[in-house]
Design a protein around this motif. Sequence first.
Motif, PDB file in Angstrom:
ATOM      1  N   GLU A  61     -32.304  55.814 -91.949  1.00  0.00           N
ATOM      2  CA  GLU A  61     -31.980  55.587 -90.535  1.00  0.00           C
ATOM      3  C   GLU A  61     -33.232  55.203 -89.744  1.00  0.00           C
ATOM      4  O   GLU A  61     -33.187  54.320 -88.882  1.00  0.00           O
ATOM      5  CB  GLU A  61     -31.338  56.839 -89.930  1.00  0.00           C
ATOM      6  N   ASP A  62     -34.357  55.872 -90.057  1.00  0.00           N
ATOM      7  CA  ASP A  62     -35.613  55.538 -89.390  1.00  0.00           C
ATOM      8  C   ASP A  62     -36.039  54.107 -89.704  1.00  0.00           C
ATOM      9  O   ASP A  62     -36.484  53.363 -88.826  1.00  0.00           O
ATOM     10  CB  ASP A  62     -36.718  56.505 -89.823  1.00  0.00           C
TER      11      ASP A  62
ATOM     12  N   ARG B 132     -44.342  62.185 -85.979  1.00  0.00           N
ATOM     13  CA  ARG B 132     -43.529  61.710 -84.856  1.00  0.00           C
ATOM     14  C   ARG B 132     -44.456  61.408 -83.679  1.00  0.00           C
ATOM     15  O   ARG B 132     -45.531  61.977 -83.564  1.00  0.00           O
ATOM     16  CB  ARG B 132     -42.511  62.765 -84.438  1.00  0.00           C
TER      17      ARG B 132
ATOM     18  N   LEU C 206     -36.937  51.019 -87.279  1.00  0.00           N
ATOM     19  CA  LEU C 206     -38.283  50.458 -87.245  1.00  0.00           C
ATOM     20  C   LEU C 206     -38.313  48.958 -87.516  1.00  0.00           C
ATOM     21  O   LEU C 206     -39.177  48.248 -86.992  1.00  0.00           O
ATOM     22  CB  LEU C 206     -39.171  51.180 -88.267  1.00  0.00           C
TER      23      LEU C 206
ATOM     24  N   PRO D 210     -40.307  57.864 -93.404  1.00  0.00           N
ATOM     25  CA  PRO D 210     -39.089  57.464 -92.694  1.00  0.00           C
ATOM     26  C   PRO D 210     -37.842  57.519 -93.576  1.00  0.00           C
ATOM     27  O   PRO D 210     -37.869  57.116 -94.740  1.00  0.00           O
ATOM     28  CB  PRO D 210     -39.390  56.022 -92.258  1.00  0.00           C
ATOM     29  N   SER D 211     -36.773  58.057 -92.999  1.00  0.00           N
ATOM     30  CA  SER D 211     -35.476  58.043 -93.669  1.00  0.00           C
ATOM     31  C   SER D 211     -34.889  56.645 -93.594  1.00  0.00           C
ATOM     32  O   SER D 211     -35.446  55.749 -92.944  1.00  0.00           O
ATOM     33  CB  SER D 211     -34.531  59.037 -92.994  1.00  0.00           C
TER      34      SER D 211
ATOM     35  N   GLN E 131     -45.926  50.171 -87.660  1.00  0.00           N
ATOM     36  CA  GLN E 131     -46.525  51.138 -86.734  1.00  0.00           C
ATOM     37  C   GLN E 131     -47.541  50.467 -85.824  1.00  0.00           C
ATOM     38  O   GLN E 131     -47.572  50.748 -84.609  1.00  0.00           O
ATOM     39  CB  GLN E 131     -47.192  52.283 -87.494  1.00  0.00           C
TER      40      GLN E 131
ATOM     41  N   ASN F 209     -36.697  59.680 -82.005  1.00  0.00           N
ATOM     42  CA  ASN F 209     -37.268  60.695 -82.890  1.00  0.00           C
ATOM     43  C   ASN F 209     -37.424  60.136 -84.305  1.00  0.00           C
ATOM     44  O   ASN F 209     -36.767  60.552 -85.246  1.00  0.00           O
ATOM     45  CB  ASN F 209     -36.359  61.930 -82.889  1.00  0.00           C
ATOM     46  N   VAL F 210     -38.324  59.167 -84.446  1.00  0.00           N
ATOM     47  CA  VAL F 210     -38.503  58.467 -85.716  1.00  0.00           C
ATOM     48  C   VAL F 210     -39.666  59.074 -86.484  1.00  0.00           C
ATOM     49  O   VAL F 210     -40.738  59.319 -85.923  1.00  0.00           O
ATOM     50  CB  VAL F 210     -38.772  56.964 -85.474  1.00  0.00           C
ATOM     51  N   ASN F 211     -39.467  59.330 -87.768  1.00  0.00           N
ATOM     52  CA  ASN F 211     -40.522  59.848 -88.626  1.00  0.00           C
ATOM     53  C   ASN F 211     -41.297  58.672 -89.214  1.00  0.00           C
ATOM     54  O   ASN F 211     -40.798  57.959 -90.075  1.00  0.00           O
ATOM     55  CB  ASN F 211     -39.905  60.693 -89.747  1.00  0.00           C
ATOM     56  N   LEU F 212     -42.514  58.472 -88.757  1.00  0.00           N
ATOM     57  CA  LEU F 212     -43.323  57.360 -89.230  1.00  0.00           C
ATOM     58  C   LEU F 212     -44.059  57.676 -90.524  1.00  0.00           C
ATOM     59  O   LEU F 212     -44.574  56.784 -91.186  1.00  0.00           O
ATOM     60  CB  LEU F 212     -44.333  56.958 -88.153  1.00  0.00           C
TER      61      LEU F 212
END
Length: 379
Positions: free
Chosen positions: A345-346, A292, A350, A342-343, A229, A336-339
């Motif tokens: 896929e995220d 996000r 990353l 995170p999945s 991040q 649309n990444v969940n920081l």
Amino acid sequence: MDDFLQTVALLRARYQRPADFNLFSVLRSASDEVRLHSRYLAFLLDPKATHNKGTALLNLLLKRLGIQNFDSENAIVEVEYQNIDILVRNQSKQAVIIENKIYAGDQDEQLWRYHQRMQAEGYGEIWTTYLTLDGSEPSEQSRKSLPVVLLSYEAEIIAWLKDCIPLVAREPGVRESVFQYIELLQKLTSSDQGEIYMSKLKEQILLGENLFVIADINHAFKSVLVDLQLDIWERMTAYQGSHYPQLGKPENSATKEAISAYYKKAKNSKYIGLTFPFTFMNGGVYIELDHRLYVGYYCDGEQFPEDREQLLALSREIAPNTRNSGKMFWKYSTFNVNLHAPSNEDLALLRDPETRDSIAVNLIDDAHELWQRAHQQFA
């Protein structure tokens, strides 16, 4: 250590099943609070809906919430009534407010205002609930002194949906939609690992010293998330400085210490980012993180009401059909990444430096576009 990680990788390759087709994911973004989650939940809760189960599904959730003596026979369920995500109310002047937060942040006095609004309409018994992925608390400025029932998709909602399955078993369309919605929520909450894979993995963790190694891995994983991040924020500031110096040096709260506090869930660590104050009026443009990344306008309405009104007018010009008239314009990043959680896929996105660079460039370009529109109109 190497043998353990290799064994885990082999187990994952063998037992972790790929994601199945999911109609919800095809039709809507998985994080679409209003058009996906609120509407579908309201459909299940509505006694008059075509699931043909009357009040049964609603009563199951009310029981799980600990709400007693609610007149569900006369219940009306609405989405986005007076900006309330889901409202369940009846002629007995009872109301259940469900504020649905996938990734969006709280507004000033949001829950308090909704409660006051229903009181003004004559409702005597009001239950205010706050629904998030993991059962997080609302901000103090949103709830004020209001008692709030916390709900999580990961725990209460998935459990409630599983309770609903036997009741809708003879309604094949509804039954399959519930199954697929559970799968979507498990993916969103990173709880979609297969049972066989998890069972085998637990066996490996209990062998030898592996249990103690896991604690080290957890700490290292959080540290990696901090580094990834921080890299995005640093790429943002570098790109802005070289391409849009007219924005000025940003006010930067996305320090390594702040990001570390964010992952430790320290108090008041939720909102961090970059702020670009205008030089030609009060207010400015910000890039912020609430799980996000998103970009938008800001202006303190109490101190600078005229400037805020101007930015609200501009916000309505930018998105006249999608924004409430009282809200400044903002939008999520294209990525649309969940920081926060995170999945897989995220995580794949990353760890790629080129993708992190694209995320940074996209957000700064968006911030510059908003800055430029305000400058052209008000400078």
